[in-house]
Design a protein around this motif. Sequence first.
Motif, mmCIF file in Angstrom:
data_model
loop_
_atom_site.group_PDB
_atom_site.id
_atom_site.type_symbol
_atom_site.label_atom_id
_atom_site.label_comp_id
_atom_site.label_asym_id
_atom_site.label_seq_id
_atom_site.Cartn_x
_atom_site.Cartn_y
_atom_site.Cartn_z
ATOM 1 N N SER A 244 44.340 80.662 46.811
ATOM 2 C CA SER A 244 45.744 80.236 46.865
ATOM 3 C C SER A 244 46.531 80.996 47.928
ATOM 4 C CB SER A 244 46.401 80.412 45.487
ATOM 5 O OG SER A 244 46.652 81.780 45.206
ATOM 6 N N TYR A 245 46.176 82.270 48.176
ATOM 7 C CA TYR A 245 46.885 83.007 49.237
ATOM 8 C C TYR A 245 46.057 83.121 50.511
ATOM 9 C CZ TYR A 245 44.358 87.493 48.742
ATOM 10 O OH TYR A 245 43.412 88.472 48.737
ATOM 11 N N SER B 120 44.457 80.746 51.798
ATOM 12 C CA SER B 120 44.750 79.523 52.553
ATOM 13 C C SER B 120 46.032 79.644 53.367
ATOM 14 C CB SER B 120 44.856 78.331 51.588
ATOM 15 O OG SER B 120 45.845 78.556 50.608
ATOM 16 N N VAL B 121 46.910 80.580 52.990
ATOM 17 C CA VAL B 121 48.130 80.811 53.778
ATOM 18 C C VAL B 121 47.755 81.384 55.141
ATOM 19 C CG1 VAL B 121 50.290 82.103 53.918
ATOM 20 C CG2 VAL B 121 49.561 81.133 51.721
ATOM 21 N N GLY C 2 46.118 78.903 57.224
ATOM 22 C CA GLY C 2 47.108 78.017 57.839
ATOM 23 C C GLY C 2 47.676 78.602 59.120
ATOM 24 N N TRP C 3 47.858 79.928 59.152
ATOM 25 C CA TRP C 3 48.294 80.575 60.391
ATOM 26 C C TRP C 3 47.271 80.350 61.501
ATOM 27 C CZ3 TRP C 3 49.455 86.101 58.065
ATOM 28 C CH2 TRP C 3 50.494 85.994 57.135
ATOM 29 N N GLN D 293 54.050 75.359 57.591
ATOM 30 C CA GLN D 293 52.953 76.106 57.006
ATOM 31 C C GLN D 293 52.462 75.454 55.714
ATOM 32 O OE1 GLN D 293 51.361 78.499 58.536
ATOM 33 N NE2 GLN D 293 52.800 78.294 60.240
ATOM 34 N N GLN E 45 48.661 74.432 55.127
ATOM 35 C CA GLN E 45 47.929 74.926 53.965
ATOM 36 C C GLN E 45 47.355 73.766 53.149
ATOM 37 O OE1 GLN E 45 50.252 76.492 50.750
ATOM 38 N NE2 GLN E 45 48.739 78.048 50.199
ATOM 39 N N TRP F 128 46.554 74.693 45.335
ATOM 40 C CA TRP F 128 47.657 74.514 46.289
ATOM 41 C C TRP F 128 48.999 74.809 45.628
ATOM 42 C CZ3 TRP F 128 51.711 70.815 46.603
ATOM 43 C CH2 TRP F 128 52.449 70.909 47.782
ATOM 44 N N GLY G 99 49.519 78.389 45.161
ATOM 45 C CA GLY G 99 49.702 79.058 46.447
ATOM 46 C C GLY G 99 51.066 78.884 47.073
ATOM 47 N N LEU H 288 52.965 81.138 49.995
ATOM 48 C CA LEU H 288 53.389 80.529 51.260
ATOM 49 C C LEU H 288 54.857 80.842 51.550
ATOM 50 C CD1 LEU H 288 52.770 78.316 53.537
ATOM 51 C CD2 LEU H 288 53.897 76.743 51.960
#
Length: 461
Positions: A114-115, A117-118, A121-122, A157, A161, A363, A366, A370
């Motif tokens: 969940s984090y 994927s943050v 995403g960057w 973001q 994500q 998601w 998360g 995000l």
Amino acid sequence: MANEVEVRDAHQGDVWTSNVAFLFATGAAAIGLGSLWRFPYVAGANGGGAFVIVYILFVIAICIPIMIGEMALGRTGGGSALASVRNLAREAGASKAWRAIGWFSIAIPFFGLSYYSVVAGWALDYARLAIGTGFDGVDAAASTAIFDEAISSPLRQGLLQLAFIAAAAFVVARGVQRGIEVISKVKMVALFVVIVGLVIYNAATVGLGPSVRFLLVPDFSALTSASILTAFGQSLFSTAIGVGVLMTYSAYLPRGGSLSGSACIVSGAVIFIAMMAGLAIFPTVLHYGLTPATGPNLIFVTLPVAFGQMIGGRIVSIIFFSLISLAAFTTAIGMLEPVVSWVKEKTGWGRGRATALTATLIWLVGVPSLLSFSVMKDVHPLGWFGPFAQKTFFDVLDFGIAEFLLPVNALLLALFVGWALSKRIGGTELDLSGLAYRLWRFAIRFLAPVAIVGLLIDILI
């Protein structure tokens, strides 16, 4: 053995085509942001060569024995992480409390992804920036501004994500052979070709001498007790111990494969790629007068400055951030699969439906992580608790998973395999005999627990 047969029947069709396919998938899951993003910056912040040597020693002496044990749990148990631990504990007459290992091996990848994927995403965003505008002429201030603007845009973001998790879910829903195997082979081949290509490019353009000395020539005066503990934590983080993926993937392993050999090969690949990542990053950083000790910002703030100055920097930046994104992607697949495996067993659903539910929940969980970099950056969910007073949702999950729960689960794994299952899992299952088996047994029963307890004490203090 009835329980094991029942669990294996529930996973009918979920089996690797070969031991080589298992190695590709396990290596692809283990080698992610831990090796390509985290290792370079923690090595840079902790003195380089001496840190690297200690890190490698920890991988060999402690991580490989635990990896062998975790793989043995999966192959012998034959089900999800929870089912494998539950059934093996029952067969051994051990306490039901050992099921905590199974629950941790589901909760850690669920909340971890969940984090995670943050940050993934960057990486996707930076690959997009590299393709779109590049980093020509970007200086330190401009690079910092680009990063701050990127992470503080919740809509952008959030979409990245969501796309990242959805893509990982698509691969997992296709199954072990048609999904995870295929993408893992593509990733490992692409990873090797690209990262070696980047090292060769550095050798031809800026030279490797200073970076080789920084990474391989130890300066033990720069090594502190904190650096040693960081090296140990990095070794656990980068080998995917306690995340559930080693146990789950091993449940799909056909009989006959060598667990000890597999653990050594995967660990060797993790070390090799981490070193290549250093040689792909540090030559550029050092050549342009930047510092490798810039922490997590090394990839997203420091490197774009170098890309903006080098010849062919735009092409290199596209390749580099695409590689980071791909590495994060297969790790995400490895984190998603243990949870999906458990949901399938619990509900009796098909793989597609179980994957869709799991990915959606991850998601949603998360979203606060995000938003920790934008509209919720001043929200501290555990503000009443001293050590977490200033930590955002993202920080709490990052610390709780990477710094605490992973070592705790690794400790429980070592104790469970080394003591509770000492008669159930022997040298035959592990493909170990003689001195090798005795060394493994000593490491799993004594060396690993003592080292992990020391790490946890330091974290808690």
